[in-house]
Design a protein around this motif. Structure first.
Motif, PDB file in Angstrom:
ATOM      1  N   THR A  36       0.828  -1.203   0.000  1.00 40.33           N
ATOM      2  CA  THR A  36       0.000   0.000   0.000  1.00 40.33           C
ATOM      3  C   THR A  36       0.863   1.253   0.000  1.00 40.33           C
ATOM      4  OG1 THR A  36      -1.671  -1.240   1.239  1.00 40.33           O
ATOM      5  CG2 THR A  36      -1.929   1.146   1.128  1.00 40.33           C
ATOM      6  N   ALA A  37       1.965   1.219   0.753  1.00 39.97           N
ATOM      7  CA  ALA A  37       2.890   2.356   0.752  1.00 39.97           C
ATOM      8  C   ALA A  37       3.487   2.564  -0.638  1.00 39.97           C
ATOM      9  CB  ALA A  37       3.997   2.137   1.780  1.00 39.97           C
ATOM     10  N   ASP A  38       3.761   1.474  -1.341  1.00 38.84           N
ATOM     11  CA  ASP A  38       4.302   1.587  -2.703  1.00 38.84           C
ATOM     12  C   ASP A  38       3.304   2.267  -3.633  1.00 38.84           C
ATOM     13  OD1 ASP A  38       6.614   0.342  -1.900  1.00 38.84           O
ATOM     14  OD2 ASP A  38       6.144  -1.604  -2.789  1.00 38.84           O
ATOM     15  N   ILE A  39       2.020   1.944  -3.471  1.00 42.27           N
ATOM     16  CA  ILE A  39       0.996   2.577  -4.315  1.00 42.27           C
ATOM     17  C   ILE A  39       0.884   4.063  -3.985  1.00 42.27           C
ATOM     18  CG2 ILE A  39      -1.509   2.723  -4.664  1.00 42.27           C
ATOM     19  CD1 ILE A  39      -0.257   0.641  -6.395  1.00 42.27           C
ATOM     20  N   ALA A  40       1.074   4.419  -2.720  1.00 46.97           N
ATOM     21  CA  ALA A  40       1.075   5.841  -2.356  1.00 46.97           C
ATOM     22  C   ALA A  40       2.189   6.572  -3.092  1.00 46.97           C
ATOM     23  CB  ALA A  40       1.245   6.003  -0.848  1.00 46.97           C
ATOM     24  N   MET A  41       3.366   5.965  -3.131  1.00 46.16           N
ATOM     25  CA  MET A  41       4.486   6.597  -3.834  1.00 46.16           C
ATOM     26  C   MET A  41       4.219   6.651  -5.342  1.00 46.16           C
ATOM     27  SD  MET A  41       6.206   7.368  -1.250  1.00 46.16           S
ATOM     28  CE  MET A  41       7.415   8.285  -2.224  1.00 46.16           C
ATOM     29  N   THR A  42       3.600   5.608  -5.872  1.00 50.95           N
ATOM     30  CA  THR A  42       3.228   5.591  -7.290  1.00 50.95           C
ATOM     31  C   THR A  42       2.326   6.777  -7.616  1.00 50.95           C
ATOM     32  OG1 THR A  42       3.374   3.173  -7.378  1.00 50.95           O
ATOM     33  CG2 THR A  42       2.090   4.247  -9.106  1.00 50.95           C
ATOM     34  N   LEU A  43       1.304   6.978  -6.784  1.00 52.56           N
ATOM     35  CA  LEU A  43       0.364   8.081  -7.009  1.00 52.56           C
ATOM     36  C   LEU A  43       1.029   9.439  -6.819  1.00 52.56           C
ATOM     37  CD1 LEU A  43      -2.848   6.649  -5.319  1.00 52.56           C
ATOM     38  CD2 LEU A  43      -2.586   7.245  -7.735  1.00 52.56           C
ATOM     39  N   MET A  44       1.903   9.545  -5.834  1.00 51.69           N
ATOM     40  CA  MET A  44       2.615  10.807  -5.619  1.00 51.69           C
ATOM     41  C   MET A  44       3.422  11.186  -6.853  1.00 51.69           C
ATOM     42  SD  MET A  44       3.859  10.314  -1.657  1.00 51.69           S
ATOM     43  CE  MET A  44       4.964  11.740  -1.703  1.00 51.69           C
ATOM     44  N   LEU A  45       4.154  10.215  -7.387  1.00 52.16           N
ATOM     45  CA  LEU A  45       4.974  10.484  -8.566  1.00 52.16           C
ATOM     46  C   LEU A  45       4.114  10.743  -9.802  1.00 52.16           C
ATOM     47  CD1 LEU A  45       7.744   7.829  -7.926  1.00 52.16           C
ATOM     48  CD2 LEU A  45       8.143  10.286  -8.184  1.00 52.16           C
TER      49      LEU A  45
ATOM     50  N   ALA B  24       2.190  21.302   3.574  1.00 51.46           N
ATOM     51  CA  ALA B  24       2.579  20.166   2.742  1.00 51.46           C
ATOM     52  C   ALA B  24       2.564  20.492   1.247  1.00 51.46           C
ATOM     53  CB  ALA B  24       1.659  18.986   3.023  1.00 51.46           C
ATOM     54  N   ASP B  25       3.578  20.011   0.548  1.00 51.98           N
ATOM     55  CA  ASP B  25       3.556  20.019  -0.915  1.00 51.98           C
ATOM     56  C   ASP B  25       2.729  18.843  -1.433  1.00 51.98           C
ATOM     57  OD1 ASP B  25       5.454  22.244  -1.382  1.00 51.98           O
ATOM     58  OD2 ASP B  25       6.864  20.895  -0.384  1.00 51.98           O
ATOM     59  N   VAL B  26       2.734  17.760  -0.658  1.00 58.36           N
ATOM     60  CA  VAL B  26       1.907  16.583  -0.964  1.00 58.36           C
ATOM     61  C   VAL B  26       1.239  16.153   0.336  1.00 58.36           C
ATOM     62  CG1 VAL B  26       1.831  14.242  -1.874  1.00 58.36           C
ATOM     63  CG2 VAL B  26       3.543  15.842  -2.734  1.00 58.36           C
ATOM     64  N   LEU B  27      -0.081  16.022   0.324  1.00 56.69           N
ATOM     65  CA  LEU B  27      -0.843  15.583   1.489  1.00 56.69           C
ATOM     66  C   LEU B  27      -1.367  14.177   1.225  1.00 56.69           C
ATOM     67  CD1 LEU B  27      -1.949  16.549   4.277  1.00 56.69           C
ATOM     68  CD2 LEU B  27      -4.068  17.143   3.068  1.00 56.69           C
ATOM     69  N   VAL B  28      -1.042  13.237   2.118  1.00 56.23           N
ATOM     70  CA  VAL B  28      -1.383  11.826   1.925  1.00 56.23           C
ATOM     71  C   VAL B  28      -2.293  11.343   3.047  1.00 56.23           C
ATOM     72  CG1 VAL B  28      -0.483   9.496   1.586  1.00 56.23           C
ATOM     73  CG2 VAL B  28       0.880  11.470   0.853  1.00 56.23           C
ATOM     74  N   MET B  29      -3.421  10.758   2.682  1.00 53.38           N
ATOM     75  CA  MET B  29      -4.335  10.176   3.664  1.00 53.38           C
ATOM     76  C   MET B  29      -3.977   8.714   3.894  1.00 53.38           C
ATOM     77  SD  MET B  29      -6.202  12.792   4.309  1.00 53.38           S
ATOM     78  CE  MET B  29      -7.437  12.026   5.380  1.00 53.38           C
ATOM     79  N   ALA B  30      -3.712   8.368   5.174  1.00 53.11           N
ATOM     80  CA  ALA B  30      -3.347   6.991   5.516  1.00 53.11           C
ATOM     81  C   ALA B  30      -4.008   6.590   6.825  1.00 53.11           C
ATOM     82  CB  ALA B  30      -1.829   6.860   5.600  1.00 53.11           C
TER      83      ALA B  30
ATOM     84  N   ALA C  42       0.040  22.240  -4.460  1.00 53.79           N
ATOM     85  CA  ALA C  42       0.089  20.981  -3.718  1.00 53.79           C
ATOM     86  C   ALA C  42      -0.786  19.898  -4.346  1.00 53.79           C
ATOM     87  CB  ALA C  42      -0.336  21.219  -2.273  1.00 53.79           C
ATOM     88  N   HIS C  43      -0.417  18.650  -4.034  1.00 55.83           N
ATOM     89  CA  HIS C  43      -1.145  17.485  -4.542  1.00 55.83           C
ATOM     90  C   HIS C  43      -1.726  16.692  -3.372  1.00 55.83           C
ATOM     91  CE1 HIS C  43       0.274  17.556  -8.825  1.00 55.83           C
ATOM     92  NE2 HIS C  43       1.092  18.424  -8.262  1.00 55.83           N
ATOM     93  N   PHE C  44      -2.909  16.105  -3.607  1.00 54.13           N
ATOM     94  CA  PHE C  44      -3.622  15.329  -2.595  1.00 54.13           C
ATOM     95  C   PHE C  44      -3.645  13.865  -3.003  1.00 54.13           C
ATOM     96  CE2 PHE C  44      -7.545  13.351  -1.065  1.00 54.13           C
ATOM     97  CZ  PHE C  44      -7.412  13.554   0.310  1.00 54.13           C
TER      98      PHE C  44
ATOM     99  N   LYS D  78      10.916  17.996  -1.163  1.00 51.98           N
ATOM    100  CA  LYS D  78       9.673  18.676  -0.824  1.00 51.98           C
ATOM    101  C   LYS D  78       9.153  18.209   0.545  1.00 51.98           C
ATOM    102  CE  LYS D  78       9.139  21.090  -4.634  1.00 51.98           C
ATOM    103  NZ  LYS D  78      10.320  20.672  -5.397  1.00 51.98           N
ATOM    104  N   THR D  79       8.053  18.787   0.974  1.00 47.33           N
ATOM    105  CA  THR D  79       7.439  18.444   2.257  1.00 47.33           C
ATOM    106  C   THR D  79       6.215  17.571   2.031  1.00 47.33           C
ATOM    107  OG1 THR D  79       8.207  20.455   3.373  1.00 47.33           O
ATOM    108  CG2 THR D  79       6.271  19.369   4.300  1.00 47.33           C
ATOM    109  N   VAL D  80       6.205  16.412   2.682  1.00 43.88           N
ATOM    110  CA  VAL D  80       5.043  15.531   2.635  1.00 43.88           C
ATOM    111  C   VAL D  80       4.319  15.615   3.965  1.00 43.88           C
ATOM    112  CG1 VAL D  80       6.369  13.479   3.381  1.00 43.88           C
ATOM    113  CG2 VAL D  80       4.190  13.194   2.168  1.00 43.88           C
ATOM    114  N   GLY D  81       3.007  15.727   3.896  1.00 44.86           N
ATOM    115  CA  GLY D  81       2.172  15.712   5.090  1.00 44.86           C
ATOM    116  C   GLY D  81       1.383  14.417   5.099  1.00 44.86           C
ATOM    117  N   ILE D  82       1.555  13.616   6.134  1.00 45.29           N
ATOM    118  CA  ILE D  82       0.899  12.311   6.205  1.00 45.29           C
ATOM    119  C   ILE D  82      -0.141  12.329   7.315  1.00 45.29           C
ATOM    120  CG2 ILE D  82       1.235   9.839   6.594  1.00 45.29           C
ATOM    121  CD1 ILE D  82       4.057  10.172   5.463  1.00 45.29           C
ATOM    122  N   VAL D  83      -1.361  12.023   6.951  1.00 40.70           N
ATOM    123  CA  VAL D  83      -2.464  11.990   7.907  1.00 40.70           C
ATOM    124  C   VAL D  83      -2.666  10.540   8.337  1.00 40.70           C
ATOM    125  CG1 VAL D  83      -4.866  12.609   8.341  1.00 40.70           C
ATOM    126  CG2 VAL D  83      -3.507  13.952   6.715  1.00 40.70           C
TER     127      VAL D  83
END
Length: 320
Positions: free
Chosen positions: A105-114, A201-207, A230-232, A148-153
């Motif tokens: 699941t973490a790999d898919i998060a990175m896939t989507l971020m990129l 955050a430059d990228v905000l990730v819901m987890a 920023a990207h969500f 960049k700055t990632v914000g992880i929820v």
């Protein structure tokens, strides 16, 4: 002989392991259980192995007050489709399969971020449509992730795995919002205010897991706090996001883009999201690797084995 019902086709090695524990009935459909099937499974089987979309709601247990089923061995870490309190009242134990899904699941998060930051989905559609006219210096300029700055929820297993990838792999500054304090093996800063996290955050990730406390946690206030570049990203559950608010934020340019693997009314994806080039959409691929799905299934089988042996299942869902 123990009667075990499996609600969807699973990898062969999982089914072979389950057959060693009892008589196995495997449903051949990939659609969620129907209301009648939900009730029948509780009445007719000792153990049910359900998964996402199999809605064991309170009314289902109310219609089967004395179920034969003693265990719902959920295939998946998320169990928001099961009313755990109603299950407990009916004498049904609930288990899940954490851990096995973390890295995938973490790999898919990175896939989507990129993909979102570098406009990869849009670029692939351009090439496939035969519209690419060659490289030039200002072609499809996106956002560079490194530094960049990632914000992880949510800094649970999956959130931590995402943060590790961001910190060690991309040299990103890690900020996070979590209900409890965390001790992490890398530098990360916990913020007490979700809007503050969204703003920085430059990228905000819901987890986060799905539940009453996280329903629409990502809402119009959060999107308004985000910066225009920023990207969500959402790899958790669809209902943690107010999808209508996300659509408005994208349409009005409040945020630059989004990457989604889950949806509020899955498998329905709003046409407004499909129409936007700055949105990357995946069909819930978070754990879609054979070894991961097999591992999840074998974990569910271990839960069944323990239950049938009158032991506490290793992945018991606590009744809170």
């Amino acid at each position: 002989m123990t009667q075990i019902f499996v609600s969807r086709p699973l990898p062969d090695q999982v089914l072979d392991a389950a057959r060693a524990l009892g008589t196995l009935t495997v449903r051949d459909s990939n659609a969620p259980l129907t209301p009648d099937e939900l009730r029948q499974s509780l009445r007719d089987y000792d153990v049910v192995l359900p998964t996402l979309g199999d809605m064991f709601a309170a009314e289902v247990f109310a219609d089967v007050p004395t179920p034969k089923c003693g265990l719902l061995a959920n295939f998946g870490v998320g169990y928001n489709h099961i009313d755990v309190q109603a299950a407990k009242a009916a004498g049904v134990v609930v288990t899940n399969t954490p851990g096995a899904v973390t890295d995938a699941t973490a790999d898919i998060a990175m896939t989507l971020m990129l993909m979102s930051a570098r406009r990869a989905g849009q670029g692939e559609r351009l090439v496939r449509a035969g519209k690419w006219q060659g490289w030039h210096p200002t072609q499809m300029l996106g956002m560079h992730l490194s530094g960049k700055t990632v914000g992880i929820v949510g800094m649970g297993r999956i959130g931590t795995a995402i943060a590790q990838r961001c910190h060690f792999g991309f040299g990103m500054n890690v900020l996070y919002y979590n209900r409890s304090k965390k001790t992490l093996p890398f530098v990360a800063t916990q913020l007490a205010d979700l809007a503050d996290l969204a703003h920085q955050a430059d990228v905000l990730v819901m987890a986060v897991p799905s539940g009453a406390a996280t329903w629409h946690l990502a809402n119009s206030e959060v999107f308004a706090a985000m910066q225009p570049h920023a990207h969500f990203i959402n790899i958790s559950r669809g209902d943690v996001v107010d999808e209508a608010a996300l659509i408005r934020a994208l349409q009005e340019g409040q945020i630059a883009g989004a990457g989604l693997d889950v949806y509020e009314q899955e498998p329905h994806v709003p046409e407004a999201l499909i129409a936007m080039e700055n949105v990357t959409l995946l069909p819930h691929l978070g754990t879609a690797a054979l070894e991961i799905r097999a591992g999840m299934g074998l974990m569910a089988v271990e839960n069944i084995k323990a239950f049938l042996g009158n032991a506490t299942p290793p992945n018991l869902v606590l009744h809170t």
